[in-house]
Write an enzyme that holds these catalytic residues in place. Structure first.
Site, mmCIF file in Angstrom:
data_model
loop_
_atom_site.group_PDB
_atom_site.id
_atom_site.type_symbol
_atom_site.label_atom_id
_atom_site.label_comp_id
_atom_site.label_asym_id
_atom_site.label_seq_id
_atom_site.Cartn_x
_atom_site.Cartn_y
_atom_site.Cartn_z
ATOM 1 N N CYS A 101 1.007 -1.320 0.091
ATOM 2 C CA CYS A 101 -0.118 -0.033 0.196
ATOM 3 C C CYS A 101 0.782 1.263 -0.001
ATOM 4 C CB CYS A 101 -0.942 -0.069 1.201
ATOM 5 S SG CYS A 101 -1.910 1.517 1.300
ATOM 6 N N CYS A 141 0.557 4.806 7.038
ATOM 7 C CA CYS A 141 -0.068 4.685 8.360
ATOM 8 C C CYS A 141 0.831 3.893 9.266
ATOM 9 C CB CYS A 141 -1.372 4.047 8.249
ATOM 10 S SG CYS A 141 -2.470 4.559 6.855
ATOM 11 N N CYS A 150 0.505 0.096 10.409
ATOM 12 C CA CYS A 150 0.034 -0.813 9.456
ATOM 13 C C CYS A 150 1.129 -1.836 8.986
ATOM 14 C CB CYS A 150 -0.688 -0.244 8.338
ATOM 15 S SG CYS A 150 -1.573 -1.251 7.317
ATOM 16 N N CYS A 190 -16.521 -9.210 6.144
ATOM 17 C CA CYS A 190 -15.963 -7.818 5.945
ATOM 18 C C CYS A 190 -14.460 -7.880 5.108
ATOM 19 C CB CYS A 190 -15.486 -7.328 7.475
ATOM 20 S SG CYS A 190 -16.538 -7.019 8.619
ATOM 21 N N CYS A 223 -19.482 -5.938 4.261
ATOM 22 C CA CYS A 223 -18.675 -4.794 4.541
ATOM 23 C C CYS A 223 -17.529 -4.707 3.841
ATOM 24 C CB CYS A 223 -18.559 -4.778 6.091
ATOM 25 S SG CYS A 223 -17.461 -3.361 6.465
ATOM 26 N N CYS A 240 -19.295 2.227 9.183
ATOM 27 C CA CYS A 240 -18.455 1.776 10.132
ATOM 28 C C CYS A 240 -17.133 2.636 10.265
ATOM 29 C CB CYS A 240 -18.317 0.063 9.579
ATOM 30 S SG CYS A 240 -17.076 -0.699 10.869
ATOM 31 N N ARG A 246 -17.602 -2.070 18.390
ATOM 32 C CA ARG A 246 -16.895 -3.373 17.989
ATOM 33 C C ARG A 246 -15.570 -3.505 18.705
ATOM 34 N NH1 ARG A 246 -16.814 -3.912 11.789
ATOM 35 N NH2 ARG A 246 -17.485 -5.927 12.423
HETATM 36 N N1 SAM Z 1 -6.432 0.649 3.318
HETATM 37 C C1 SAM Z 1 -7.901 0.825 3.680
HETATM 38 C C2 SAM Z 1 -7.798 1.949 4.607
HETATM 39 O O1 SAM Z 1 -6.963 2.057 5.334
HETATM 40 O O2 SAM Z 1 -9.007 2.667 4.961
HETATM 41 C C3 SAM Z 1 -8.622 -0.407 4.390
HETATM 42 C C4 SAM Z 1 -7.702 -1.558 5.068
HETATM 43 S S1 SAM Z 1 -7.086 -0.867 6.569
HETATM 44 C C5 SAM Z 1 -5.906 -2.137 7.164
HETATM 45 C C6 SAM Z 1 -8.587 -0.761 7.786
HETATM 46 C C7 SAM Z 1 -8.286 -0.420 9.181
HETATM 47 O O3 SAM Z 1 -7.422 -1.305 9.925
HETATM 48 C C8 SAM Z 1 -7.520 0.797 9.255
HETATM 49 O O4 SAM Z 1 -8.140 2.057 9.236
HETATM 50 C C9 SAM Z 1 -7.117 0.717 10.930
HETATM 51 O O5 SAM Z 1 -7.799 1.440 11.856
HETATM 52 C C10 SAM Z 1 -7.092 -0.750 11.291
HETATM 53 N N2 SAM Z 1 -5.683 -1.164 11.491
HETATM 54 C C11 SAM Z 1 -4.753 -1.592 10.290
HETATM 55 N N3 SAM Z 1 -3.641 -1.895 11.135
HETATM 56 C C12 SAM Z 1 -4.056 -2.231 12.206
HETATM 57 C C13 SAM Z 1 -3.211 -2.658 13.563
HETATM 58 N N4 SAM Z 1 -1.822 -2.995 13.535
HETATM 59 N N5 SAM Z 1 -3.695 -2.568 14.480
HETATM 60 C C14 SAM Z 1 -4.949 -2.327 14.799
HETATM 61 N N6 SAM Z 1 -5.958 -1.980 13.937
HETATM 62 C C15 SAM Z 1 -5.242 -1.824 12.610
HETATM 63 FE FE1 SF4 Z 2 -2.748 1.231 3.438
HETATM 64 FE FE2 SF4 Z 2 -2.798 -0.001 5.749
HETATM 65 FE FE3 SF4 Z 2 -3.171 2.712 5.688
HETATM 66 FE FE4 SF4 Z 2 -4.851 1.174 4.796
HETATM 67 S S1 SF4 Z 2 -4.372 1.390 6.974
HETATM 68 S S2 SF4 Z 2 -4.141 2.780 3.882
HETATM 69 S S3 SF4 Z 2 -3.905 -0.732 4.019
HETATM 70 S S4 SF4 Z 2 -1.165 1.324 5.129
#
Ligand code: SAM
Ligand code: SF4
Ligand code: DTB
Length: 342
Positions: free
Chosen positions: A73, A77, A80, A117, A148, A208, A280
């Site tokens: 990606c 973030c 992530c 989801c 979802c 959500c 949740r």
């Molecule tokens: N890429 C899209 C986005 O960021 O909106 C969808 C997938 S993203 C992985 C979905 C959500 O997972 C993120 O917004 C974040 O809140 C949560 N998330 C991601 N990594 C995480 C982690 N290591 N621990 C807890 N929540 C996490």
């Molecule tokens: Fe990409 Fe992870 Fe951020 Fe979603 S949370 S936008 S998958 S880096």
């Protein structure tokens, strides 16, 4: 004072402060901070009263997650595993075939999930991916589960296509307070998140949206996040509260863990200020004691992810969750029973 009088007095006190029948969108930080800081027993009691107004307190919704496109990606973030900015050892994949997604969804339904989801590691979907994604929604919906998706930022056209395909919920988290957001993500803004949420809401898809705690934020950031969610034009129908799953190699791979009582406080406040939303208990159960999870349910959490994997990290084994449900006398919440669902 008799027990009955004491209960009536307590209920009157709650109604005066937080009436569970009125959905407020004008919460101030001070008010919400005051709730967060209540003596723990008062906070949880208040949350229970609100919870029982709208929900069966012994029902917990079960969802299963599938990563339909993993890793690589472009966003940064800090939490992530799937960001290309970090070396986490995760193997990136292409978008899964529709039929494989449906096979996995069938298994989830058999295992007791009422919502499926699907998540993709995208900044936003490419228009060429929309046919496949919509076919996944249609296929899963035909199995009788709530659908979802979480695909990143959406254009108006993409949102309307998902609505036409019958998507029930779109997950798009604000993650933390507006102030702290800049410390965690730099490749998009808090305002970008709100824009996609508005598109989803205006298209008539259930929202959500929630966030992550345990990212080194302060309690004022947890309060700021909850105020931002509750003061949206409509409360998100689902509010995921994730405990950070620390991933080695990410910016937050070694951040300070949140105290479990603070985690429960975050859940309780979400329940009180968004009475008709499903709250949740999302990521993080793998590292949570059964006692902490029980407190979360007592504080008004009424949804979990089942299945041994979240997107890329671990979730409790099925038999462990089955034992917990049995022990706590919990039963699954049927699909489409959220009182705020559109
Ligand atoms: N890429 C899209 C986005 O960021 O909106 C969808 C997938 S993203 C992985 C979905 C959500 O997972 C993120 O917004 C974040 O809140 C949560 N998330 C991601 N990594 C995480 C982690 N290591 N621990 C807890 N929540 C996490
Ligand atoms: Fe990409 Fe992870 Fe951020 Fe979603 S949370 S936008 S998958 S880096
Ligand atoms: C949400 O709030 N939590 C889920 C779902 N929405 C998509 C994701 C949790 C991801 C946990 C980290 C991982 O497994 O990669």
């Amino acid at each position: 004072m008799t027990l009955q009088t004491r209960i009536e007095n307590a209920a009157a006190h709650v109604t005066a402060r937080t009436s569970p029948d009125t959905l407020r969108h004008d919460w101030t930080r001070d008010e919400v901070q005051a709730l967060y800081d209540l003596p723990f027993n008062d906070l949880v009691f208040e949350a229970q009263i609100v919870h029982r107004r709208w929900f069966n307190p012994n029902q917990v919704q079960k969802s299963t997650l599938l990563s339909i496109k993993t890793g690589g990606c472009p966003e940064d973030c800090g939490y992530c595993s799937q960001s290309s900015k970090f070396e986490t050892g995760l193997k990136a994949t292409k978008l899964m075939e529709v039929e494989r997604v449906l096979e996995e969804a069938r298994k989830a339904k058999e295992a007791g999930a009422s919502r499926y989801c699907m998540g993709a590691a995208w900044r936003s979907p490419k228009d060429r991916d929309m046919d496949a994604v919509c076919a996944m929604v249609e296929g899963v919906k035909a199995m009788g589960m709530e659908t979802c998706m979480t695909l990143g930022m959406l254009s108006v056209e993409q949102t309307l296509r998902l609505k036409d395909a019958g998507l029930d919920y779109y997950n798009h988290n604000i993650d933390t307070s507006e102030d702290y957001y800049k410390e965690i993500v730099t490749t998009r803004t808090f305002a970008d998140r709100l824009e996609t949420l508005a598109r989803v809401r205006e298209a008539g898809i259930n929202v959500c949206s929630g966030g992550i705690v345990g990212m080194g934020e302060g309690k004022d950031d947890r309060v700021g996040m909850l105020v931002a969610l509750a003061n949206l034009p409509e409360h998100p129908q689902s509010v995921p509260i994730n405990q950070l799953m620390q991933v080695e190699g990410t910016m937050l791979g070694h951040s300070e863990e949140i105290d479990p009582i603070d985690f429960v406080r975050t859940i309780a406040v979400a329940r009180i200020i968004m009475p008709k939303s499903v709250v949740r208990l999302s990521a993080g159960r793998e590292h949570m004691s059964e006692e902490t999870q029980a407190l979360c349910f007592l504080a008004g959490a009424n949804s979990i992810f089942i299945g041994e994997k979240l997107l890329t990290t671990k979730n409790p084994e099925a038999d462990k969750d089955a034992r917990m449900f049995e022990k706590l006398g919990l039963e699954p919440m049927p699909a489409h029973s959220c009182p705020s669902e559109r």
